[in-house]
Motif scaffolding. Structure first.
Motif: not given
Length: 468
Positions: A98-104, A223-234, A236-237, A250-253
């Motif tokens: 749901l990172l793309w929802v946060l970005l949008g 925590v060292k998050p997975n950067q590829a997954e992070l960028l994909k989530g941000m 790719l809707p 998503a509505v809460g975000i």
């Protein structure tokens, strides 16, 4: 300079040419109010920041610095405990999806804040004052009540967020209700910082944002998050395998990020700069610098939100209560009983989030988390109080002393917050925060419709009205 400015204000407030104002970039202007002029107190604007003159470059860092402040105060609403809770639940329930929802939501928020700033710069009035001028009594009162409801909901999250942070930092010695009372008391103290100068107040908010960035940035590095997954989530809707739970998240975000009262707040904060509204070039320049400043401020707030989502997405997505119970047992945490020995998916809130970080990454992670939450709650509580004051003064045209205004606006939100703190356990506040975030989403039209309407009217904005 001060005398010239006062002269300009008198010129603007007086009718000219049989009621038709000339050389003005807005057909509405701030009302002349003898009461307001006689009163020794004001909200936030006891001084105005001077903008450097004779700077001929297309872009000037000196001018940007002079305009820097309102955007960062506005951006704090994007970092309040309600946002942080929405972030951590988004990460724990949906991973990076749901990172793309946060970005949008942040981009849409920036566009709306730009409109709010532009309205304040062009008209010299904030949104609540324009609503007071343009709407009949009944819709105006309904609008005011809806905005107050949004402020109360947001304020409850902010004050309780501070109380939870104090509870974590004191290892449970400060109960929730006591934390609420401490937060209210120190908010009164901090709110009078602007008596020592507007720039000092803005610097204090900048310090709190820095504390948040360092605290949550530390958790992110840990925590060292997975950067590829992070960028994909941000970018790719998508949300593969998502259901009603993720949809509610998503509505809460959206509700947590785009807060209706923040639009009212930003339109008022920009009035703290010295701008000659009769000079089209100055107005255009102010709009440009306020937009740049808001973009920088919201970019920083977005990064901090991403830190929180990524930490919980990487460390706690698809984890069960039993997994966390085991981790807490290993570290000898006193909070092990929060996580029953079952295979249900882990549910976290601000309180449990800190506990879980402490169990998995050590006590330092818990205390640094609590410091970040405290900075988020304290700063957003202060800006929430300013929002309440601007909204009440604008819609109801109240002209009270500073102390009376602060007391009333705090009292409106404090009663329900104290009741929650007294009758609700610190460990069971997740449902309330979810409800309040969705409530913010439902209140959005009561800020969107006025700001889009007024900034699109040439009768109000003249050359600065919105295009198609």
């Amino acid at each position: 300079m001060k005398a010239e400015q006062d002269g300009d204000l008198l010129e603007e407030d007086s009718p000219q040419d049989n009621g038709v104002q000339t050389n003005q970039y807005s057909s509405i202007s701030p009302p002349a109010s003898p009461v307001a002029q006689d009163e020794p107190f004001s909200t936030y604007f006891e001084e105005k920041v001077h903008i450097p003159e004779n700077v001929s470059q297309v872009f000037s860092f000196r001018k940007l610095w002079a305009f820097t402040g309102p955007g960062f105060l506005m951006s704090i609403a994007y970092l309040d405990p309600g946002n942080i809770e929405s972030d951590l639940q988004s990460g724990a329930k949906a991973g990076f999806k749901l990172l793309w929802v946060l970005l949008g939501a942040t981009i849409i928020g920036l566009l709306l804040q730009r409109l709010a700033a532009r309205l304040g710069v062009v008209t010299g009035m904030h949104l609540a004052e324009v609503c007071n001028r343009q709407y009949p009594t009944v819709p105006r009162i309904i609008l005011w009540l809806m905005v107050e409801l949004a402020i109360i909901g947001s304020d409850m999250q902010e004050v309780i967020g501070c109380a939870i942070a104090l509870n974590l930092l004191s290892v449970g010695r400060i109960p929730l209700w006591a934390g609420v009372l401490i937060t209210i008391t120190d908010t009164f103290v901090f709110l009078f910082l602007d008596k020592y100068g507007l720039r000092k107040l803005e610097a204090f908010f900048g310090f709190l944002i820095t504390v948040m960035a360092i605290s949550f940035g530390y958790e992110y590095v840990l925590v060292k998050p997975n950067q590829a997954e992070l960028l994909k989530g941000m970018f790719l809707p998508y949300c593969a395998g998502c259901g009603p739970l993720q949809l509610e998240q998503a509505v809460g975000i959206v509700g947590a990020v785009i807060m209706p009262h923040n639009i009212y707040l930003h339109s008022a904060l920009v009035k703290s700069r010295e701008i000659d509204r009769k000079n089209k070039k100055e107005v255009k320049e102010a709009n440009k610098y306020f937009f740049i400043e808001s973009t920088i401020a919201l970019f920083i707030s977005f990064l901090i939100n991403v830190f929180v989502v990524a930490v919980f997405a990487q460390a706690f997505y698809n984890k069960t209560n039993a997994d966390v119970n085991e981790s807490c047992n290993k570290t000898g945490s006193p909070h092990t009983d929060l996580f029953p020995l079952n295979n249900k998916t882990l549910e976290v809130d601000i309180y449990k989030g800190g506990v879980v970080l402490g169990c998995v990454f050590g006590p330092a992670a818990l205390y640094i988390w609590a410091i970040g939450i405290l900075a988020a709650g304290q700063s957003s509580t202060m800006t929430g109080t300013y929002s309440g004051q601007f909204v009440m003064e604008g819609f109801l045209n109240l002209r009270w002393s500073r102390f009376a205004r602060v007391l009333l606006t705090r009292s409106i939100a404090i009663t329900p917050t104290l009741l929650v703190a007294i009758f609700q356990d610190v460990q069971h506040l997740t449902g309330m925060n979810d409800f309040l975030n969705v409530l913010q989403s439902m209140q959005l039209p009561f800020a969107l419709i006025p700001i889009l309407t007024f900034t699109s009217l040439t009768s109000i904005m003249n050359d600065f009205a919105n295009g198609l």
